[in-house]
Enzyme design. Structure first.
Site, PDB file in Angstrom:
ATOM      1  N   HIS A  97      -6.566 -32.391 -32.728  1.00 36.74           N
ATOM      2  CA  HIS A  97      -7.479 -31.274 -32.460  1.00 36.74           C
ATOM      3  C   HIS A  97      -8.374 -31.567 -31.266  1.00 36.74           C
ATOM      4  CE1 HIS A  97      -5.910 -29.578 -36.094  1.00 36.74           C
ATOM      5  NE2 HIS A  97      -6.424 -30.540 -36.841  1.00 36.74           N
ATOM      6  N   LYS A 102       0.839  -1.209   0.000  1.00 36.29           N
ATOM      7  CA  LYS A 102       0.000   0.000   0.000  1.00 36.29           C
ATOM      8  C   LYS A 102       0.872   1.257   0.000  1.00 36.29           C
ATOM      9  CE  LYS A 102      -3.078   2.535   3.187  1.00 36.29           C
ATOM     10  NZ  LYS A 102      -4.225   2.869   2.306  1.00 36.29           N
TER      11      LYS A 102
END
Length: 512
Positions: A275, A134
């Site tokens: 695939h 922070k």
């Protein structure tokens, strides 16, 4: 200047501490980190000595003190903050290095009691890291051991006065700090929600760590990145690449499909993927035979595909694969002689994969516009002996065995799915078609003469008897399907008329 060091991962922490000490920084630490720093011959102050308060409640309270958080959170550009620090005798803390105990590892063991899990939830560490992040314009926060090296080098080269770190560097370190805490909190949250048996949680976060950027996505204009879940271990994303070129986005998709398929079979299995769909799949006690049967399922499509094994690959199997190009080989392990053979393939990636494990695994996540769809995996215990025989002719024991194999294969192939199988291997399949009869046609075309005497599994019911009539004409002798159509009687009548056996599984396995 003052630096507070309190880390779980102590890799390189002594080197960072040395660079700080050499630059004139006072070192403050706790527990094992303090011991490592002291063992390195560096002076270090215990947090308890700085705060004047001992550790409390079996270590639950160590850094939760105004002397610590006041020193971290004070803005150096505000006279009022500096005055309050002076009034309370608090010295600023300029650098915080901290990382958290891996909660997932702590609760992954079987039989971990709830109270033991709760004891492994860190409170002071996340609070300290958040405080530093922070206030990152004034406090350098470091959570990633991979950053220790360059930070130590920068300090050794430039010292700490003037500040050797740019605002952008401080901001990025703060981002990593917040992400580190977010992943930790996500792990705790998932642990506390695990076992609910559904996905209907009021809110949901996923914890992912970036593993690597990929060359591109499915197409060159798409960006792609590989992430690992902070809530589990193993899986295709952590596969050890023993040989071959880098993996791409589609490589990971196909490799994962291969691993999922073979992992679903308890007996030795081999799958060949194209695939994301299995074009070859076989189960056999002899691995080389399983491979040959899988390859023969669709030898044309197998070229350039991915082959997966659920047992360590043997040298005999590696020899059986000669002459066939595979992009990827996936297995839990490899015999040394098998690796010698397989490493002669210049471009083939050889992956060693461990099963996925952790407090929360297997959720199926699908992004959609504005959010995501989440479901539990298609994983249900099914006993073929419970299936309902609805035709005059019941399947033989061999046919029922093949139906069970074909039915398990269904869930790994795109809907509308039709699987043809014989002797525990796939001989033909149709996938991803807008109607079921076209999938039957494709499966029969791939199988050709092998369709004679085969069984058929369909991932969903038949709306019309035309698919059954086509299957019988191609030589299919038994069918498994979920049932549930208003025209089920038409399908049963067609099967009886054509002399087929049919069972209803009462379970659907769509895969979109």
């Amino acid at each position: 200047m003052k630096a507070l060091l309190s880390v779980y991962d102590k890799t390189g922490i002594a080197d960072l501490a040395r660079a700080l000490a050499d630059a004139g920084c006072e070192l403050v630490s706790t527990g094992g980190t303090a011991r490592d720093i002291s063992d390195a011959g560096l002076p270090v102050t215990q947090v308890a000595d700085l705060t004047g308060s001992p550790e409390m409640l079996d270590g639950r309270v160590k850094t939760l003190h105004p002397v610590i958080h006041g020193g971290i959170l004070a803005r150096r550009d505000l006279d009022s903050h500096r005055a309050e620090l002076e009034a309370h005798g608090i010295q600023p803390i300029d650098i915080v290095a901290g990382n958290l105990y891996p909660f997932v590892q702590a609760v992954s063991a079987d039989g971990v009691a709830l109270q033991d899990a709760l004891e492994n939830i860190d409170i002071g560490g996340p609070t300290m890291i958040r405080s530093a992040a922070k206030n990152f314009p004034f406090v350098l926060v470091v959570v990633d051991p991979s950053d220790y090296g360059w930070i130590a080098e920068r300090i050794a080269d430039s010292g700490l006065d003037p500040d050797p770190f740019s605002t952008e560097e401080r901001r990025e370190l703060a981002r990593k700090a917040f992400q580190h805490v977010a992943l930790y909190d996500t792990a705790v949250s998932k642990y506390l929600t695990a076992g609910s048996g559904d996905t209907s949680w009021p809110e949901l976060t996923f914890g992912y760590n970036r593993a690597s950027d990929l060359r591109y996505g499915e197409n060159p204009h798409q960006k792609a990145t590989l992430y690992t879940s902070a809530l589990s271990s193993g899986g295709i994303v952590r596969a050890e690449r023993l040989h071959g070129i880098d993996m791409s986005y589609t490589n990971y998709l196909d490799a994962d499909a291969a691993w999922r398929v073979v992992s679903d079979f308890p007996d030795p299995a081999v799958a060949i993927i194209k695939h994301t769909n299995p074009c070859g799949l076989a189960v056999h006690s002899e691995q080389p035979t399983a491979y040959k049967l899988a390859f023969e399922g669709d030898s044309v499509s197998a070229y350039g595909g991915i082959v997966g094994f659920n047992r360590p690959v043997t040298a005999e199997t590696a020899r059986a694969m000669r002459g066939v190009l595979f992009d990827i080989i996936v297995a839990p392990d490899y015999d040394e002689d098998a690796l010698k053979i397989l490493r002669r393939r210049t471009r083939t990636r050889i992956l060693k994969v461990a099963p996925e494990s952790g407090p929360v695994t297997g959720l199926d996540l699908r992004p959609v516009t504005g959010g995501a769809l989440i479901q539990t995996p298609d994983d249900i215990a099914e006993d073929p002996s419970d299936w309902q025989v609805v035709t005059e002719r019941a399947p033989t024991d061999d046919q029922l065995r093949d139906l069970a194999f074909a039915w398990r294969a269904c869930k790994h192939i795109k809907s509308n799915t039709i699987v043809l199988a014989k002797d525990n291997h796939l001989v033909g399949m149709g996938a991803g078609q807008p109607n079921r009869v076209t999938s039957v046609h494709l499966a029969l075309r791939i199988a050709e003469d092998k369709a004679v005497g085969s069984v058929l599994a369909s991932d969903a019911f038949f709306p019309f008897p035309d698919s059954i009539e086509m299957a019988a004409e191609g030589g299919v002798v038994a069918i498994a399907q979920p049932g549930g159509s208003i025209r089920d009687e038409d399908s049963v009548e067609a099967a009886n008329r054509l002399g087929l056996a049919m069972v209803l599984t009462d379970t659907r396995h769509f895969r979109h």
